[in-house]
Write a protein that holds these residues in place. Structure first.
Motif, PDB file in Angstrom:
ATOM      1  N   ASP A   1      -0.617  -6.570  -6.161  1.00 54.64           N
ATOM      2  CA  ASP A   1      -0.694  -5.131  -6.428  1.00 54.64           C
ATOM      3  C   ASP A   1      -0.170  -4.764  -7.812  1.00 54.64           C
ATOM      4  N   SER A   2       0.135  -5.768  -8.633  1.00 52.55           N
ATOM      5  CA  SER A   2       0.874  -5.500  -9.855  1.00 52.55           C
ATOM      6  C   SER A   2       0.014  -5.625 -11.104  1.00 52.55           C
ATOM      7  N   PRO A   3       0.124  -4.654 -12.025  1.00 55.09           N
ATOM      8  CA  PRO A   3      -0.575  -4.774 -13.311  1.00 55.09           C
ATOM      9  C   PRO A   3      -0.025  -5.908 -14.172  1.00 55.09           C
TER      10      PRO A   3
ATOM     11  N   ALA B   1      -2.611  -8.684 -14.138  1.00 54.05           N
ATOM     12  CA  ALA B   1      -3.997  -8.216 -14.236  1.00 54.05           C
ATOM     13  C   ALA B   1      -4.946  -9.339 -14.651  1.00 54.05           C
TER      14      ALA B   1
ATOM     15  N   ASP C   1      -7.205 -11.257 -12.039  1.00 52.68           N
ATOM     16  CA  ASP C   1      -8.385 -10.672 -11.417  1.00 52.68           C
ATOM     17  C   ASP C   1      -9.569 -11.636 -11.520  1.00 52.68           C
TER      18      ASP C   1
END
Length: 352
Positions: free
Chosen positions: A236-238, A241, A244
């Motif tokens: 859930d953490s940027p 990123a 992904d």
């Protein structure tokens, strides 16, 4: 930036595992060469095909579901699913026809040139959760108002458990990345090597360690028995990123076996792709199908499945896969791998 080109123009480096592990692996590969030659022959129409998973956990859900929902059978395959720990060498030599293998292990194997090849993708975007026991929460003076960096800073010297230890466990590597991203040394939190997941759970329960850094359902299972709380979820953490669409686990086989059996390999990938989609689209129904196969409390299992992400249709382009390898290499996930070894470790040729 052309990630495919970037991946193909460099050699990826990471912390090299202990030499004894790879010397033993190379010796086994040499010893298995005669078996490999006969085991990679074309399979008969009714021949049973063994597909392995390393552990009966949600990460193995696509393989289990492809079996119980009849997807393998609908493809005309006679499949037996079997739990076999550390089966990558057996898959590479054709003793086990197909197996679920995490990408880190795939690339470690590629560095040894033993012929393991991923043919489709199961899990993407790993979601690891950092949880702390109430005892450590109080001892370290943690509060809800603290930032993640402040909480991590206060946990100096605490340990997580990891099967295989710091140098080979993917979760341990993710923890190092988490610490580095927060400006802390990668060994700020220690890693206690364990032989299996049950021992790791027991270590938290008996207070030997005060932290857990695992995918679900392990955090919920442990916290249902030992009071504690969740601090952080990389899914859930940027901060992560770049993860992904990174391939975290795959279906692999011997490159020679895939070449000798392209139709069978395509059918396996078709079945896995359908199972991936079922998991994404119907997680509650998937939990119902899996409850007798995965030894986890049903409610915890049902809550766990939506935290996993699966490659749609089991597909991933080679360019995207190599981009993911670039990301994992930056986290020191595997031993040194050459550009040619990377190219042979994955193919999308059997994804239809």
């Amino acid at each position: 930036m052309n990630h495919h080109k970037a991946a193909s123009e460099r050699a990826f480096r990471a912390v090299r595992p202990g030499r004894r592990i790879w010397i033993a692996l190379a010796a086994l590969a040499v010893a298995a060469t005669p078996a490999c030659q006969s085991s990679n022959a074309e399979v008969g129409a009714d021949e049973q095909i063994l597909v392995s998973v390393s552990i009966a956990a949600p990460s193995a859900a696509p393989v289990y579901l492809a079996d119980v929902l009849g997807y393998f059978k609908e493809e005309g395959l006679n499949v037996q699913v079997k739990e076999i720990a550390n089966a990558s060498l057996q898959v590479a030599t054709g003793q086990v026809k197909y197996g679920q293998v995490n990408t880190s292990t795939l690339l470690q194997s590629a560095s040894q040139g033993i012929g393991l090849q991923a043919v489709c993708v199961t899990q993407i975007d790993p979601s690891y959760i950092l949880a702390v026991s109430d005892a450590v929460w109080k001892q370290r003076g943690l509060t809800e108002s603290m930032s993640l960096k402040e909480q991590l800073t206060a946990l100096k010297g605490e340990q997580i458990t990891a099967v295989g230890g710091r140098t080979t466990n993917p979760g341990a590597k993710l923890l190092q990345a988490l610490l580095t991203k927060n400006g802390l040394p990668p060994d700020w939190i220690g890693v206690l090597s364990m032989a299996g997941s049950s021992q790791a759970t027991a270590a938290f329960q008996n207070g030997q360690v005060g932290l857990i850094f695992q995918p679900q359902p392990q955090p919920d299972q442990v916290l249902s028995k030992v009071p504690g709380r969740i601090l952080y979820n990389i899914g859930d953490s940027p901060l992560f990123a770049e993860m992904d669409n990174v391939p975290w686990s795959t279906i692999a086989t011997s490159a020679d076996f895939a070449k000798a059996n392209p139709e069978v390999t395509t059918k396996v990938c078709n079945a896995i792709g359908r199972a991936n989609d079922y998991l994404d689209d119907h997680p509650d129904q998937a939990a119902e199908q899996l409850k007798s196969l995965i030894p986890t409390d049903f409610e915890i299992l049902k809550d766990s499945l939506p935290t996993y992400k699966w490659a749609r249709d089991g597909r991933m382009s080679e360019a995207d896969f190599f981009r993911g390898v670039d990301v994992l290499a930056a986290m020191d996930m595997f031993a040194e791998v050459t550009q040619d070894q990377i190219k042979t470790a994955y193919t999308s040729a059997y994804q239809k």
